[in-house]
Design an enzyme around this catalytic site. Sequence first.
Site, PDB file in Angstrom:
ATOM      1  N   LYS A   1      -5.404  -0.703   8.552  1.00  0.00           N
ATOM      2  CA  LYS A   1      -6.720  -1.320   8.769  1.00  0.00           C
ATOM      3  C   LYS A   1      -6.600  -2.508   9.728  1.00  0.00           C
ATOM      4  CE  LYS A   1      -8.420  -0.051   4.134  1.00  0.00           C
ATOM      5  NZ  LYS A   1      -8.744  -0.532   2.778  1.00  0.00           N
TER       6      LYS A   1
ATOM      7  N   TRP B   1       0.837  -1.207   0.000  1.00  0.00           N
ATOM      8  CA  TRP B   1       0.000   0.000   0.000  1.00  0.00           C
ATOM      9  C   TRP B   1       0.872   1.258   0.000  1.00  0.00           C
ATOM     10  CZ3 TRP B   1      -3.833   1.658  -2.156  1.00  0.00           C
ATOM     11  CH2 TRP B   1      -4.720   2.616  -1.674  1.00  0.00           C
TER      12      TRP B   1
ATOM     13  N   ARG C   1      11.512   0.561   8.285  1.00  0.00           N
ATOM     14  CA  ARG C   1      12.102   0.170   9.576  1.00  0.00           C
ATOM     15  C   ARG C   1      13.566  -0.227   9.463  1.00  0.00           C
ATOM     16  NH1 ARG C   1       9.177  -5.520  11.228  1.00  0.00           N
ATOM     17  NH2 ARG C   1       8.904  -6.214   9.111  1.00  0.00           N
TER      18      ARG C   1
ATOM     19  N   SER D   1      -7.400  -9.820  -2.709  1.00  0.00           N
ATOM     20  CA  SER D   1      -7.393  -9.512  -1.275  1.00  0.00           C
ATOM     21  C   SER D   1      -6.619 -10.586  -0.513  1.00  0.00           C
ATOM     22  CB  SER D   1      -8.831  -9.444  -0.759  1.00  0.00           C
ATOM     23  OG  SER D   1      -8.867  -9.683   0.640  1.00  0.00           O
ATOM     24  N   ARG D   2      -5.653 -10.147   0.305  1.00  0.00           N
ATOM     25  CA  ARG D   2      -4.862 -11.106   1.085  1.00  0.00           C
ATOM     26  C   ARG D   2      -5.721 -11.804   2.129  1.00  0.00           C
ATOM     27  NH1 ARG D   2      -1.017  -6.952   1.447  1.00  0.00           N
ATOM     28  NH2 ARG D   2      -2.784  -5.850   2.327  1.00  0.00           N
ATOM     29  N   ASN D   3      -6.696 -11.075   2.694  1.00  0.00           N
ATOM     30  CA  ASN D   3      -7.573 -11.702   3.683  1.00  0.00           C
ATOM     31  C   ASN D   3      -8.430 -12.785   3.040  1.00  0.00           C
ATOM     32  OD1 ASN D   3      -7.154 -10.190   6.316  1.00  0.00           O
ATOM     33  ND2 ASN D   3      -7.340  -8.510   4.852  1.00  0.00           N
TER      34      ASN D   3
ATOM     35  N   GLU E   1      -4.527  -8.347   7.792  1.00  0.00           N
ATOM     36  CA  GLU E   1      -4.879  -7.819   9.116  1.00  0.00           C
ATOM     37  C   GLU E   1      -6.069  -8.537   9.738  1.00  0.00           C
ATOM     38  OE1 GLU E   1      -3.145  -5.589  10.747  1.00  0.00           O
ATOM     39  OE2 GLU E   1      -2.601  -3.853   9.535  1.00  0.00           O
TER      40      GLU E   1
ATOM     41  N   LYS F   1     -14.095  -5.102   7.833  1.00  0.00           N
ATOM     42  CA  LYS F   1     -14.393  -5.881   6.613  1.00  0.00           C
ATOM     43  C   LYS F   1     -13.358  -6.975   6.377  1.00  0.00           C
ATOM     44  CE  LYS F   1     -10.927  -4.189   4.183  1.00  0.00           C
ATOM     45  NZ  LYS F   1      -9.883  -4.960   3.485  1.00  0.00           N
TER      46      LYS F   1
HETATM   47  N1  LIG Z   1      -2.405  -3.572   0.104  1.00  0.00           N
HETATM   48  C1  LIG Z   1      -3.567  -2.958   0.004  1.00  0.00           C
HETATM   49  O1  LIG Z   1      -4.244  -3.079  -1.022  1.00  0.00           O
HETATM   50  C2  LIG Z   1      -4.060  -2.069   1.104  1.00  0.00           C
HETATM   51  C3  LIG Z   1      -3.575  -2.180   2.405  1.00  0.00           C
HETATM   52  N2  LIG Z   1      -4.076  -1.364   3.389  1.00  0.00           N
HETATM   53  C4  LIG Z   1      -3.602  -1.448   4.762  1.00  0.00           C
HETATM   54  O2  LIG Z   1      -2.295  -0.879   4.832  1.00  0.00           O
HETATM   55  C5  LIG Z   1      -1.530  -1.537   5.847  1.00  0.00           C
HETATM   56  C6  LIG Z   1      -0.244  -2.059   5.224  1.00  0.00           C
HETATM   57  O3  LIG Z   1      -0.606  -2.989   4.227  1.00  0.00           O
HETATM   58  P1  LIG Z   1       0.404  -3.423   3.079  1.00  0.00           P
HETATM   59  O4  LIG Z   1       1.253  -2.291   2.623  1.00  0.00           O
HETATM   60  O5  LIG Z   1      -0.427  -4.082   2.059  1.00  0.00           O
HETATM   61  O6  LIG Z   1       1.285  -4.476   3.865  1.00  0.00           O
HETATM   62  P2  LIG Z   1       2.678  -5.107   3.421  1.00  0.00           P
HETATM   63  O7  LIG Z   1       2.826  -6.334   4.220  1.00  0.00           O
HETATM   64  O8  LIG Z   1       2.793  -5.184   1.945  1.00  0.00           O
HETATM   65  O9  LIG Z   1       3.755  -4.025   3.905  1.00  0.00           O
HETATM   66  C7  LIG Z   1       3.910  -3.648   5.238  1.00  0.00           C
HETATM   67  C8  LIG Z   1       5.157  -2.766   5.384  1.00  0.00           C
HETATM   68  O10 LIG Z   1       5.313  -2.414   6.746  1.00  0.00           O
HETATM   69  C9  LIG Z   1       6.586  -2.866   7.214  1.00  0.00           C
HETATM   70  N3  LIG Z   1       6.437  -3.334   8.593  1.00  0.00           N
HETATM   71  C10 LIG Z   1       5.878  -4.495   9.010  1.00  0.00           C
HETATM   72  N4  LIG Z   1       5.922  -4.562  10.349  1.00  0.00           N
HETATM   73  C11 LIG Z   1       6.503  -3.428  10.782  1.00  0.00           C
HETATM   74  C12 LIG Z   1       6.847  -2.932  12.064  1.00  0.00           C
HETATM   75  N5  LIG Z   1       6.594  -3.631  13.176  1.00  0.00           N
HETATM   76  N6  LIG Z   1       7.434  -1.706  12.145  1.00  0.00           N
HETATM   77  C13 LIG Z   1       7.687  -1.003  11.039  1.00  0.00           C
HETATM   78  N7  LIG Z   1       7.417  -1.443   9.782  1.00  0.00           N
HETATM   79  C14 LIG Z   1       6.823  -2.628   9.664  1.00  0.00           C
HETATM   80  C15 LIG Z   1       7.014  -3.987   6.266  1.00  0.00           C
HETATM   81  O11 LIG Z   1       8.412  -4.094   6.231  1.00  0.00           O
HETATM   82  C16 LIG Z   1       6.432  -3.475   4.940  1.00  0.00           C
HETATM   83  O12 LIG Z   1       7.277  -2.522   4.344  1.00  0.00           O
HETATM   84  C17 LIG Z   1      -2.423  -2.645   6.418  1.00  0.00           C
HETATM   85  O13 LIG Z   1      -3.037  -2.176   7.590  1.00  0.00           O
HETATM   86  C18 LIG Z   1      -3.456  -2.860   5.312  1.00  0.00           C
HETATM   87  O14 LIG Z   1      -4.670  -3.354   5.815  1.00  0.00           O
HETATM   88  C19 LIG Z   1      -4.989  -0.417   3.120  1.00  0.00           C
HETATM   89  C20 LIG Z   1      -5.481  -0.256   1.844  1.00  0.00           C
HETATM   90  C21 LIG Z   1      -5.079  -1.090   0.750  1.00  0.00           C
HETATM   91  O1  LIG Z   2      -7.931  -3.177   2.257  1.00  0.00           O
HETATM   92  C1  LIG Z   2      -7.666  -3.570   1.147  1.00  0.00           C
HETATM   93  C2  LIG Z   2      -8.322  -3.072  -0.058  1.00  0.00           C
HETATM   94  O2  LIG Z   2      -9.150  -1.977   0.223  1.00  0.00           O
HETATM   95  C3  LIG Z   2      -6.682  -4.637   0.966  1.00  0.00           C
HETATM   96  O3  LIG Z   2      -7.267  -5.832   1.329  1.00  0.00           O
HETATM   97  P1  LIG Z   2      -6.360  -7.053   1.814  1.00  0.00           P
HETATM   98  O4  LIG Z   2      -5.559  -6.527   2.972  1.00  0.00           O
HETATM   99  O5  LIG Z   2      -7.315  -8.134   2.137  1.00  0.00           O
HETATM  100  O6  LIG Z   2      -5.471  -7.378   0.635  1.00  0.00           O
END
Ligand SMILES: NC(=O)C1=CN([C@@H]2O[C@H](COP(=O)(O)OP(=O)(O)OC[C@H]3O[C@@H](n4cnc5c(N)ncnc54)[C@H](O)[C@@H]3O)[C@@H](O)[C@H]2O)C=CC1
Ligand SMILES: O=C(CO)COP(=O)(O)O
Length: 317
Positions: free
Chosen positions: A91, A23, A43, A236-238, A263, A173
């Site tokens: 989220k 994201w 990090r 979606s990963r979930n 999440e 969700k």
């Molecule tokens: N991927 C998507 O489509 C979307 C994701 N989100 C939300 O955004 C958040 C992040 O999701 P993603 O980027 O997809 O996850 P991801 O797993 O792809 O990336 C997470 C990032 O955070 C870092 N990280 C993990 N644990 C950490 C810690 N303890 N301290 C500091 N950095 C840490 C990781 O190294 C990585 O760079 C989640 O809450 C997700 O639900 C929201 C909207 C869309």
């Molecule tokens: O929140 C998301 C899209 O809005 C991403 O969903 P997932 O974390 O399930 O991939």
Amino acid sequence: MVAADWPVHSVQDKILLLGLGAWGKTILSVLNRQGFSVRIWQRHQGPLTPGQLEPIQIIISTLPIQGVRGIAQQVQALNLPPGRVLISATKGLEPQTAATATQIWTELLPQAQIVVLSGPNLAAEINQGLPAAAVIGGDLEIAAQAQSLFAMPTFRVYTNPDRRGVELGGVLKNVMAIACGVNDGLGLGVNARSALITRGLLEMVRVGTHWGGDIQTFYGLSGLGDLLATCTSPLSRNYQVGWHLAQGTALKDALERVIGTAEGVNTALVLSDYAQAHDLDVPITQAVTTVLRDEVTPQQALTQLLERPFKVETLDH
Ligand SMILES: NC(=O)C1=CN([C@@H]2O[C@H](COP(=O)(O)OP(=O)(O)OC[C@H]3O[C@@H](n4cnc5c(N)ncnc54)[C@H](O)[C@@H]3O)[C@@H](O)[C@H]2O)C=CC1
Ligand SMILES: O=C(CO)COP(=O)(O)O
């Protein structure tokens, strides 16, 4: 509300992005396309330094929930000046406290102006330039400024004064997306998935309003919108976690096969404990939790859901 002007030059090079996962990378590319140059903290760079924080006007957090408190404590220790804007895109629920990301940020940085970015935003689709809509929840003036950072024809950003509801829609969700992944992994069909989505939305409304969100918000982009996206898309990963569980894969192995953060796993566990302690009716969350804890098979969890007493279709049940 008309988007307040936030001229590029006034925040140019003054935006700090926390986290560069799926994201974070997408948000970065949206901001770059809008002409903003953005500073990044990951990090592996180690603790934030005063020099990294000093020029910053806007912090955008795309960290998973488990990373939020640690970095919020670092920002707190660096005495963030008042008036800085923080946009949270996380989220999840903190395991020990059931706090959302904005609750953690508010606890540690009460001087910051905090808004939430949420909505049906599967990163892979936005990366392809496909159209999407999102919502910024929070004080409408700040939300409108944040809106002007992201909004473009292919990324339509709304504002909503109900920050709590916007945040909880995106959090809750994820549990339903796991349930729908299980449904589809078991080959149970579109009727069953539609029932799960509809009953899941009621469950989200029940919990979300109990936690202070506005009922209407859950029928908007961050609730129903994101619910539909993640309950129906294998991106979606979930959903993927649920699908793997339905194949008989152990949770640990399912999480290894899914790339990135899901999440909903932690959210289901935290929410089901909370619901039990506070007498909240969350049957789908409980069913997901029993599967995650390996107490029943996905098929048994579904049977238990179907065998509950028949009910009147109201919000209370
Ligand atoms: N991927 C998507 O489509 C979307 C994701 N989100 C939300 O955004 C958040 C992040 O999701 P993603 O980027 O997809 O996850 P991801 O797993 O792809 O990336 C997470 C990032 O955070 C870092 N990280 C993990 N644990 C950490 C810690 N303890 N301290 C500091 N950095 C840490 C990781 O190294 C990585 O760079 C989640 O809450 C997700 O639900 C929201 C909207 C869309
Ligand atoms: O929140 C998301 C899209 O809005 C991403 O969903 P997932 O974390 O399930 O991939």
